[in-house]
Write a protein that holds these residues in place. Structure first.
Motif, mmCIF file in Angstrom:
data_model
loop_
_atom_site.group_PDB
_atom_site.id
_atom_site.type_symbol
_atom_site.label_atom_id
_atom_site.label_comp_id
_atom_site.label_asym_id
_atom_site.label_seq_id
_atom_site.Cartn_x
_atom_site.Cartn_y
_atom_site.Cartn_z
ATOM 1 N N LEU A 47 0.821 -1.205 0.000
ATOM 2 C CA LEU A 47 0.000 0.000 0.000
ATOM 3 C C LEU A 47 0.860 1.263 0.000
ATOM 4 C CD1 LEU A 47 -2.843 -0.977 2.518
ATOM 5 C CD2 LEU A 47 -2.924 -0.974 0.015
ATOM 6 N N ARG A 48 1.998 1.199 0.688
ATOM 7 C CA ARG A 48 2.906 2.336 0.714
ATOM 8 C C ARG A 48 3.437 2.623 -0.683
ATOM 9 N NH1 ARG A 48 7.850 1.247 4.171
ATOM 10 N NH2 ARG A 48 6.216 0.115 5.292
ATOM 11 N N MET A 49 3.818 1.558 -1.384
ATOM 12 C CA MET A 49 4.340 1.734 -2.732
ATOM 13 C C MET A 49 3.274 2.316 -3.652
ATOM 14 S SD MET A 49 7.055 1.187 -4.689
ATOM 15 C CE MET A 49 6.663 2.792 -5.352
ATOM 16 N N ILE A 50 2.054 1.805 -3.558
ATOM 17 C CA ILE A 50 0.948 2.316 -4.380
ATOM 18 C C ILE A 50 0.712 3.795 -4.073
ATOM 19 C CG2 ILE A 50 -1.541 2.153 -4.783
ATOM 20 C CD1 ILE A 50 -1.251 -0.901 -4.272
ATOM 21 N N HIS A 51 0.756 4.147 -2.788
ATOM 22 C CA HIS A 51 0.530 5.529 -2.390
ATOM 23 C C HIS A 51 1.639 6.442 -2.913
ATOM 24 C CE1 HIS A 51 0.023 8.799 0.811
ATOM 25 N NE2 HIS A 51 -1.061 8.832 0.068
ATOM 26 N N MET A 52 2.885 5.957 -2.878
ATOM 27 C CA MET A 52 4.001 6.738 -3.413
ATOM 28 C C MET A 52 3.810 7.017 -4.905
ATOM 29 S SD MET A 52 7.253 4.887 -1.583
ATOM 30 C CE MET A 52 7.658 5.117 0.157
ATOM 31 N N VAL A 53 3.413 5.998 -5.643
ATOM 32 C CA VAL A 53 3.173 6.158 -7.089
ATOM 33 C C VAL A 53 2.033 7.146 -7.327
ATOM 34 C CG1 VAL A 53 2.389 4.976 -9.185
ATOM 35 C CG2 VAL A 53 4.100 3.893 -7.704
ATOM 36 N N TYR A 54 0.950 6.974 -6.573
ATOM 37 C CA TYR A 54 -0.213 7.852 -6.715
ATOM 38 C C TYR A 54 0.160 9.309 -6.448
ATOM 39 C CZ TYR A 54 -4.453 10.269 -5.188
ATOM 40 O OH TYR A 54 -5.446 11.187 -5.003
ATOM 41 N N LYS A 55 0.903 9.546 -5.346
ATOM 42 C CA LYS A 55 1.275 10.910 -4.994
ATOM 43 C C LYS A 55 2.223 11.527 -6.029
ATOM 44 C CE LYS A 55 -0.719 12.438 -1.234
ATOM 45 N NZ LYS A 55 0.025 12.863 -0.055
ATOM 46 N N THR A 56 3.086 10.707 -6.606
ATOM 47 C CA THR A 56 3.998 11.215 -7.627
ATOM 48 C C THR A 56 3.228 11.679 -8.855
ATOM 49 O OG1 THR A 56 5.717 9.709 -6.828
ATOM 50 C CG2 THR A 56 6.076 10.727 -8.981
ATOM 51 N N PHE A 57 2.249 10.868 -9.283
ATOM 52 C CA PHE A 57 1.388 11.297 -10.383
ATOM 53 C C PHE A 57 0.595 12.554 -10.005
ATOM 54 C CE2 PHE A 57 1.648 6.967 -12.328
ATOM 55 C CZ PHE A 57 1.917 7.382 -13.642
ATOM 56 N N LYS A 58 -0.014 12.524 -8.830
ATOM 57 C CA LYS A 58 -0.911 13.602 -8.412
ATOM 58 C C LYS A 58 -0.197 14.946 -8.314
ATOM 59 C CE LYS A 58 -4.127 14.985 -4.754
ATOM 60 N NZ LYS A 58 -4.743 14.616 -3.456
ATOM 61 N N ARG A 59 1.046 14.930 -7.774
ATOM 62 C CA ARG A 59 1.761 16.189 -7.536
ATOM 63 C C ARG A 59 2.735 16.546 -8.651
ATOM 64 N NH1 ARG A 59 -1.494 18.451 -3.849
ATOM 65 N NH2 ARG A 59 -1.819 17.095 -2.040
ATOM 66 N N SER A 60 2.740 15.781 -9.735
ATOM 67 C CA SER A 60 3.763 15.963 -10.765
ATOM 68 C C SER A 60 3.733 17.349 -11.406
ATOM 69 C CB SER A 60 3.619 14.885 -11.845
ATOM 70 O OG SER A 60 2.354 14.978 -12.489
ATOM 71 N N LYS A 61 2.562 17.993 -11.457
ATOM 72 C CA LYS A 61 2.461 19.323 -12.052
ATOM 73 C C LYS A 61 2.668 20.435 -11.023
ATOM 74 C CE LYS A 61 1.259 17.607 -16.073
ATOM 75 N NZ LYS A 61 2.225 17.600 -17.189
ATOM 76 N N GLN A 62 2.761 20.040 -9.730
ATOM 77 C CA GLN A 62 2.841 21.044 -8.671
ATOM 78 C C GLN A 62 4.229 21.191 -8.063
ATOM 79 O OE1 GLN A 62 -0.685 18.862 -6.826
ATOM 80 N NE2 GLN A 62 -0.977 20.915 -6.014
ATOM 81 N N VAL A 63 5.084 20.185 -8.240
ATOM 82 C CA VAL A 63 6.365 20.189 -7.531
ATOM 83 C C VAL A 63 7.524 20.437 -8.483
ATOM 84 C CG1 VAL A 63 5.479 18.692 -5.712
ATOM 85 C CG2 VAL A 63 6.707 17.672 -7.643
#
Length: 337
Positions: A47-63
């Motif tokens: 679940l941690r790995m899935i969350h890391m991938v999700y957050k990377t996609f989600k924040r990719s335009k913001q960071v």
């Protein structure tokens, strides 16, 4: 204007684990005005790995940058997956090195290491040990940035040195060899019947019950506190006059840095990155891995030799004053431009 950051690592203190740099460095960077997003605090690794991938996609335009805590064992693959995702998303990422066994990972997985490190915007090494191992292949983008503390949070308290009062602060994990601390205390008991040992840290591998049984077998009194907050263990440290580090492998343990800041003399196994941080008889006493008898003798030296003890305490504190955030922060500011 400060940049926006995504910090990828194991943010697990709320589950009883020791806080790692994702929480300490993250908080320092936030205090400097950076906006920091985090992943992940999920306890389950999948679940941690899935969350890391999700957050990377989600924040990719913001960071502007992604910081990736990079370890040597199973969590190495977290760093690999996120780093390659960053490449696809055209995100600059910083591989932040952790773990005393990373040089072996370089030897075991050269292809995957090249995929991570050759494509990183920067690699940050917290120790001369990892710096020397990585700069052979990755000299173009590696930079030394030590683990950091706020020195004002570590007051030096005068202590008596008639009886060893031993402090051990680490997760209960086989790599940190907690039983050796108990053996050291047992060896000292003949000369110092009132020797005291306190072991502070979370039970990462369900070893505390076995350690309690071992202490009973050796007829030595040991206090097991479990995990304590930094504030609480620093307060408890005032009761102790020697700090031991019994690890089999290590990089630059923050607990050792903190003990030096507190003016507690260090006795450590001479493994991994330790000799890049500590010099025998200068700012610590060093012994071979697993040599409980030698560690006991070193503690006797600290009890009996006031000149040596004073040298170790003074030099230790002087060394870690350079790790204060007020000094180290400029290194981060310089790369997060």
């Amino acid at each position: 204007m400060r940049k926006n950051l995504l910090y990828i690592g194991n943010k697990l203190s709320k589950h009883g684990n020791t806080a790692t740099s994702i929480e300490t460095l993250g908080a320092f960077l936030e205090a400097e005005g950076y906006k920091v997003y985090y992943a992940s605090s999920k306890k389950n690794k999948i679940l941690r790995m899935i969350h890391m991938v999700y957050k990377t996609f989600k924040r990719s335009k913001q960071v502007d940058y992604v910081l990736i805590d990079t370890y040597s064992t199973q969590n190495f693959w977290f760093a690999f997956i996120i780093s390659q995702l960053c490449r696809v998303l055209k995100l600059k990422y910083i591989a932040k090195l952790h773990g005393g066994d990373l040089p072996n990972r370089l030897a075991k997985s050269p292809f995957f290491c090249d995929m991570i490190f050759k494509n990183a915007y920067k690699i940050t090494a917290p120790s001369g040990y990892l710096m020397s191992a990585f700069e052979v292949k990755y000299s173009d983008n590696i930079i030394f940035i030590p683990n950091t503390i706020e020195i004002d949070n570590y007051p030096i308290v005068q202590k008596e040195y008639t009886v060893p009062k031993i402090l051990w602060v680490r997760s209960f994990s086989s790599i940190y060899n907690p039983k050796m601390a108990i053996k050291v205390a047992a060896n000292l008991k003949e000369k110092f019947p009132d020797v005291a040992l306190c072991m502070i840290g979370p039970d990462k591998e369900n070893l505390i019950d076995d350690c309690k049984k071992y202490a009973k077998e050796l007829n030595v009194s040991v206090e097991f506190t479990g995990k304590l907050s930094k504030k609480k263990w620093i307060k408890r440290s005032q009761e102790f006059n020697v700090f031991i580090n019994t690890t089999h492998f290590d990089n630059t343990p923050i607990s050792v840095i903190e003990a030096m800041a507190l003016g507690i003399p260090i006795v450590s196994t001479n493994v991994g990155g330790i000799p890049f941080l500590l010099n025998d008889s200068e700012n610590a006493l060093l012994v071979k891995d697993g040599d409980a008898q030698a560690m006991g003798k070193a503690i006797e030296k600290i009890m009996c030799d006031s000149k040596l003890r004073s040298t170790i305490i003074t030099n230790g504190r002087a060394l870690v004053e350079d790790f204060d955030w007020s000094i180290v922060k400029q290194k981060w500011i310089d790369i997060l431009i």
